[in-house]
Write a protein that holds these residues in place. Structure first.
Motif, PDB file in Angstrom:
ATOM      1  N   LEU A 139      -8.273  12.224   4.289  1.00 32.76           N
ATOM      2  CA  LEU A 139      -7.118  11.429   4.733  1.00 32.76           C
ATOM      3  C   LEU A 139      -6.857  11.660   6.221  1.00 32.76           C
ATOM      4  CD1 LEU A 139      -4.829   9.647   3.347  1.00 32.76           C
ATOM      5  CD2 LEU A 139      -3.401  11.685   3.519  1.00 32.76           C
TER       6      LEU A 139
ATOM      7  N   ALA B 215      -4.407   6.489   5.105  1.00 29.71           N
ATOM      8  CA  ALA B 215      -4.411   5.618   3.924  1.00 29.71           C
ATOM      9  C   ALA B 215      -4.625   4.157   4.308  1.00 29.71           C
ATOM     10  CB  ALA B 215      -3.104   5.779   3.151  1.00 29.71           C
TER      11      ALA B 215
ATOM     12  N   VAL C 193      -3.288   5.271  -2.091  1.00 32.38           N
ATOM     13  CA  VAL C 193      -4.334   6.128  -1.509  1.00 32.38           C
ATOM     14  C   VAL C 193      -3.771   7.535  -1.351  1.00 32.38           C
ATOM     15  CG1 VAL C 193      -5.810   6.566   0.482  1.00 32.38           C
ATOM     16  CG2 VAL C 193      -5.418   4.211  -0.288  1.00 32.38           C
ATOM     17  N   ILE C 194      -4.409   8.487  -1.981  1.00 31.78           N
ATOM     18  CA  ILE C 194      -3.914   9.867  -1.971  1.00 31.78           C
ATOM     19  C   ILE C 194      -4.934  10.787  -1.316  1.00 31.78           C
ATOM     20  CG2 ILE C 194      -3.204  11.821  -3.443  1.00 31.78           C
ATOM     21  CD1 ILE C 194      -2.762   9.604  -5.683  1.00 31.78           C
ATOM     22  N   GLY C 195      -4.445  11.654  -0.447  1.00 33.76           N
ATOM     23  CA  GLY C 195      -5.281  12.745   0.073  1.00 33.76           C
ATOM     24  C   GLY C 195      -4.567  14.035  -0.287  1.00 33.76           C
TER      25      GLY C 195
ATOM     26  N   SER D 299      -7.113   9.123   9.732  1.00 33.19           N
ATOM     27  CA  SER D 299      -5.900   8.745  10.479  1.00 33.19           C
ATOM     28  C   SER D 299      -6.163   8.729  11.981  1.00 33.19           C
ATOM     29  CB  SER D 299      -4.772   9.736  10.166  1.00 33.19           C
ATOM     30  OG  SER D 299      -5.017  10.987  10.792  1.00 33.19           O
TER      31      SER D 299
ATOM     32  N   LEU E 297       0.855  -1.192   0.000  1.00 34.57           N
ATOM     33  CA  LEU E 297       0.000   0.000   0.000  1.00 34.57           C
ATOM     34  C   LEU E 297       0.890   1.241   0.000  1.00 34.57           C
ATOM     35  CD1 LEU E 297      -3.025   1.075   0.315  1.00 34.57           C
ATOM     36  CD2 LEU E 297      -2.380   1.491   2.688  1.00 34.57           C
TER      37      LEU E 297
ATOM     38  N   GLY F  51       0.577   5.295   0.703  1.00 31.49           N
ATOM     39  CA  GLY F  51      -0.277   6.385   1.174  1.00 31.49           C
ATOM     40  C   GLY F  51       0.419   7.706   0.869  1.00 31.49           C
TER      41      GLY F  51
ATOM     42  N   GLY G  70      -7.589   2.439   2.558  1.00 32.70           N
ATOM     43  CA  GLY G  70      -7.215   1.339   1.660  1.00 32.70           C
ATOM     44  C   GLY G  70      -7.633  -0.021   2.186  1.00 32.70           C
TER      45      GLY G  70
ATOM     46  N   VAL H 162      -1.035  10.767   6.888  1.00 36.87           N
ATOM     47  CA  VAL H 162      -0.791   9.753   5.857  1.00 36.87           C
ATOM     48  C   VAL H 162      -1.257   8.359   6.309  1.00 36.87           C
ATOM     49  CG1 VAL H 162       1.574   9.139   6.512  1.00 36.87           C
ATOM     50  CG2 VAL H 162       0.900   9.115   4.085  1.00 36.87           C
TER      51      VAL H 162
ATOM     52  N   ASP I  93       0.159  11.893   1.521  1.00 35.31           N
ATOM     53  CA  ASP I  93      -0.444  13.113   2.050  1.00 35.31           C
ATOM     54  C   ASP I  93       0.125  14.260   1.217  1.00 35.31           C
ATOM     55  OD1 ASP I  93      -1.558  15.137   3.499  1.00 35.31           O
ATOM     56  OD2 ASP I  93      -0.287  14.882   5.266  1.00 35.31           O
TER      57      ASP I  93
END
Lengths: 296, 296
Positions: A101, A289, A66-68, A105, A5, A7, A293, A286, A9
């Motif tokens: 995101l 994610a 996974v993007i924020g 967290s 995965l 992630g 995910g 981050v 940020d």
């Protein structure tokens, strides 16, 4: 086949990417320049994609990204960009905004409403209740950001200017503040404020909350900031229609470093009978994610 | 031998130079770019000196130049620069700040205290009492300029943002304001405000005081501006220790074009029992050169 995965940020100051293995063990971390699509699309795209490329380097297996990102509202159709990224990197991609995101967290085993208040250079409040996401405030230094480090620093300069404009004897606060900044005149204040980056000005907030331990004026300014943050918290709780328990996460340089600000804010919030549980595990955004995910 | 006077209002937006003959008849007028030594010394110097050169072209006789400039506080020793200009152009030169020039443009046969309130893109108050000069406020959009067109426009955008942030139905003010600006979303507001020049944003104040004739919210915002201007006026009157009659001159685009703002401001000032005579002959600041140069 290995599973990984990634992630990301993608923030207004820097882009942080982390690669985890199937057990959630961090393998690699990459930091690139800012990513705010509202500010500069091409540079943001470049920084984001370079982050992905470096994390993907020499990697093979089943990968999810996974993007924020900040500046998410730039996209009229974010799903189209998500598809574009997925094609380009031959992976599954989830493309969301930075608030999404960050909210994910925060530890929340009982699925309570979550309020995340960030007071750093700027300020913003994010909220999550069941599957609904909310935001309040932000909007930058010209239109908002009340209770941020930038605004606290500006309020200190205004305090000094008020005394200078009115030919008053400089208060001990103004003397100490100017001395620590390293300037002494109105002209120098103006030159400093108009020629510095926002982040550099926000940095002077440290002097204010440092002085607030012993100086009444500095204390007043810090308490004004915590009042402004409280107003934003109340507004998002109204917007979310939260009546009972909720999880409160406090982030950002000003909130994390000024004990007085945090204590004053929490005291005022408690006095209004809000039932919050303070989030104790303030992981980096981050890590959202991992939840988004559906990792581990 | 012919005698001439050159007056120069070297301002933050443009530099205006006027050449008068010995009877005070205007012979020539020249307009160049901005002159604010705090912003850009070399460009300011160039614009100022080009103005002088064009006015001096083909002229011979006894010549005096009177300059009032913005960014005057840049000079630690303004007399040295005055001497430099006098040498360079082989003329007598009087080098002063823009407030000094503006105050001397106001008719004042009985030598009363004078208060000059300017509310345009920015705002500032100048005062003169006998041979003493005062200033209050100004300092630009990040540190001051309360009651200016820029601040009025920003307050209108903030009003709209408040409603959007709180998921309220847009008020008729917000609908009309956004429609006239030509945008409809929060993102568009932010892009507009952060990407436009200060003067462009200030221009949206026109919409606000236009709507104020019929809309309660617009009226509230205009009245807040006039209140802010009143506070600055009170402050300078305190600073000048004015108790009796004084001359009040009102200038700047916002003050001159919003009837409601001006009426509300004067009404509040009168209610506080200040004894002012409104200056009726609002000549351009550059005419202050005639008085400073002891012309006619």
């Amino acid at each position: 086949m290995s599973r990984y995965l990634i992630g990301i940020d993608a923030g207004a100051t820097k882009t942080l990417g982390v690669l985890w293995d199937k057990n959630g063990q961090e393998i690699k971390r990459v930091v690139k320049g800012f990513c705010n699509f509202n500010v500069d699309f091409l540079k943001s795209q470049k920084n984001l994609e370079k982050t992905i490329e470096e994390l993907l380097f020499n990697l093979s297996g089943k990968i999810k990204i996974v993007i924020g990102t900040s500046g998410y509202s730039y996209f009229e159709d974010p799903l189209a960009y998500q598809t574009e990224l997925a094609k380009k990197f031959q992976t599954r991609v989830v493309f969301k905004d930075d608030g999404y995101l960050a909210l994910n967290s925060i530890d929340n085993p009982n699925d309570l409403p979550v309020v995340l208040l960030i007071s750093g250079t700027g300020s913003i409040v994010y909220g999550k209740k069941k599957n609904n996401y909310y935001r309040f405030g932000g909007h930058g230094h010209l239109l908002g950001d009340q209770g941020s480090a930038y605004k606290l620093a500006i309020s200190a300069f205004k305090e000094v200017i008020y005394e200078l404009d009115n030919n008053l004897l400089l208060s001990s606060f103004s003397k100490l503040f100017l001395k620590t900044v390293g300037i002494s005149t109105l002209e120098e204040i103006k030159q400093l404020v108009y020629k510095s980056e926002k982040g550099e000005i926000a940095n002077f907030a440290k002097i204010v909350y440092g002085l607030a331990e012993s100086d009444a004026t500095a204390k007043k300014l810090v308490k004004q900031a915590s009042f402004d943050l409280l107003e934003q918290t109340k507004a998002i709780l109204r917007k979310m229609a939260v009546n009972g328990n909720f999880i409160l996460a406090l982030k950002g340089g000003l909130m994390e470093n000024s004990k007085l600000l945090k204590a004053d804010y929490l005291e005022k919030l408690s006095a209004l009978n809000f039932k919050y549980q303070l989030s104790k595990n303030n992981r980096e955004s981050v890590y959202g994610a991992l939840k988004i995910g559906e990792w581990l």
